[in-house]
Design an enzyme around this catalytic site. Structure first.
Site, PDB file in Angstrom:
ATOM      1  N   ARG A  45       0.852  -1.207   0.000  1.00  0.00           N
ATOM      2  CA  ARG A  45       0.000   0.000   0.000  1.00  0.00           C
ATOM      3  C   ARG A  45       0.878   1.244   0.000  1.00  0.00           C
ATOM      4  O   ARG A  45       0.611   2.218  -0.705  1.00  0.00           O
ATOM      5  CB  ARG A  45      -0.945  -0.010   1.223  1.00  0.00           C
ATOM      6  N   LYS A  55     -11.055  15.401   4.896  1.00  0.00           N
ATOM      7  CA  LYS A  55     -12.203  14.955   4.093  1.00  0.00           C
ATOM      8  C   LYS A  55     -13.137  14.101   4.928  1.00  0.00           C
ATOM      9  O   LYS A  55     -12.682  13.296   5.753  1.00  0.00           O
ATOM     10  CB  LYS A  55     -11.713  14.141   2.894  1.00  0.00           C
ATOM     11  N   LYS A  87     -17.291  18.801  -2.197  1.00  0.00           N
ATOM     12  CA  LYS A  87     -16.952  17.694  -3.111  1.00  0.00           C
ATOM     13  C   LYS A  87     -18.223  16.905  -3.420  1.00  0.00           C
ATOM     14  O   LYS A  87     -18.555  15.945  -2.721  1.00  0.00           O
ATOM     15  CB  LYS A  87     -15.891  16.802  -2.463  1.00  0.00           C
TER      16      LYS A  87
HETATM   17  P1  13P Z   1     -13.835   8.486  -6.718  1.00  0.00           P
HETATM   18  O1  13P Z   1     -13.419   9.622  -7.605  1.00  0.00           O
HETATM   19  O2  13P Z   1     -13.196   7.183  -7.057  1.00  0.00           O
HETATM   20  O3  13P Z   1     -15.337   8.400  -6.564  1.00  0.00           O
HETATM   21  O4  13P Z   1     -13.267   8.796  -5.263  1.00  0.00           O
HETATM   22  C1  13P Z   1     -13.333  10.074  -4.786  1.00  0.00           C
HETATM   23  C2  13P Z   1     -13.435  10.042  -3.327  1.00  0.00           C
HETATM   24  O5  13P Z   1     -12.694  10.695  -2.639  1.00  0.00           O
HETATM   25  C3  13P Z   1     -14.497   9.210  -2.721  1.00  0.00           C
HETATM   26  O6  13P Z   1     -14.634   9.544  -1.362  1.00  0.00           O
END
Ligand code: 13P
Length: 342
Positions: free
Chosen positions: A65, A155, A236
């Site tokens: 990872r 996030k 987002k």
């Molecule tokens: P994806 O663009 O693969 O959907 O992932 C973005 C992300 O941060 C999901 O939490």
């Protein structure tokens, strides 16, 4: 610029942070979403990352990872397209093979390090399988630690399914997002606020528009109540699309539907919107973004915060072999450039 009543209330009601802290947060949020650069989402949980490695025939472990995340971060030229990278807790505490901690290496490259702080989802009782995101316990202590180790942003992802989302589900998830966002700002960290409406299924565009509108309206209501300063967040969201199993529609229609929902729900005080890719193919999300960016007089910066759409090709190309690192990095850079030039 559109100025909504909600925006005015937020600017007047700003109480939890000093002007200097807010200008730093606002500057970071602007830096993350402007200048044609976007945010790379490389924050898969240990479980998800391990499953993705194993699906490519790569043995999963902390070292593989780490090697994979190092491959991504050190792709030569990545900072030209990428302003920030979202890391998981495991990677945030790991070191590159040259001994530098990931957050430090990112900063030295000119890429802001971010940290995913939610701890995943669990069913919300009595709501037909709808999910609630967890991770608020001791979050202040964790944020203080991440800030001390260089995190610029964080996030938190809330997940909404079109078949189970109702006003209670939307409100419960929005409330958690708002508590998270207020705590982040208190610790000098820009919160990425991610309410994701899933695109699996065969639902129509209008269904995605309705659920996305409900989720976003609830989120901004709760952010307002929590005293979150909108100038210091990054939103987002998902693109508003028909379900992945429904007939596809032109990218311009997706961009128009997405813009309509955003304009209705997202105050102009929000500096930037960075979209998730949600499982759509890379070419599709780049086209959606391109058509959105082309809309004149948008109130916010608009960019990408894709995960799979940027990294899936690189993971497949790498396949765990050191000899494939350069080719894998090239795939990542190509996808970042496609997203950037959208
Ligand atoms: P994806 O663009 O693969 O959907 O992932 C973005 C992300 O941060 C999901 O939490």
């Amino acid at each position: 610029m559109r100025t909504t009543g909600r925006r005015r209330r937020n600017l007047e009601g700003m109480t939890t942070t000093t002007p200097t802290e807010m200008s730093t947060l606002a500057e970071t949020a602007r830096q993350m979403t402007s200048g044609g650069r976007g945010v790379l989402a490389a924050d898969e949980s240990i479980k998800t990352m391990s499953a993705r490695l194993e699906a490519e025939g790569i043995p999963a472990g902390d070292v593989t990872r780490r090697d994979y995340r190092e491959l991504l971060l050190t792709a030569d030229g990545l900072p030209d397209s990428v302003s920030g990278i979202i890391l998981s807790d495991e990677t945030f505490g790991q070191e590159l093979s040259d001994g530098r901690p990931f957050p430090l290496a990112a900063r030295e490259l000119g890429i802001l390090p971010g940290i995913k702080v939610d701890t995943g989802t669990t069913p919300l009782p009595g709501q037909g399988g709808a999910l609630i995101t967890e991770g608020l316990d001791r979050l202040g202590t964790r944020l203080a630690s991440y800030a001390g180790r260089g995190a610029a942003f964080a996030k938190w992802r809330a997940v909404f399914d079109v078949t189970t989302t109702n006003s209670y589900v939307a409100r419960a998830n929005a409330h958690a997002l708002a508590r998270y966002a207020a705590l982040c700002q208190e610790h000098g960290i820009v919160p990425i606020v991610e309410p994701e409406v899933l695109c699996n299924g065969d639902h129509a565009l209008a269904v995605s528009a309705e659920t996305t509108g409900l989720a976003l309206a609830s989120v901004f209501e709760e952010l307002d109540r929590a005293g979150v300063d909108l100038t210091g967040i990054v939103l987002k969201p998902n693109f508003v699309t028909p379900g992945l199993d429904a007939p596809a529609i032109p990218a311009g229609d997706v961009a128009a539907a997405t813009y309509e929902v955003l304009l209705d729900t997202v105050p102009a005080a929000v500096p930037g919107i960075a979209f998730l890719s949600g499982g759509h193919p890379t070419a599709d999300v780049c086209a959606f973004l391109s058509d959105l960016i082309a809309i004149p007089e948008r109130p916010w910066h608009v960019t990408f915060s894709f995960g799979r759409a940027l990294v899936s090709d690189a993971l497949r190309t790498w396949a765990g072999a050191p000899a494939n690192v350069a080719a894998a990095q090239q795939r990542l850079l190509d996808n970042c450039r496609s997203a950037q030039s959208s």
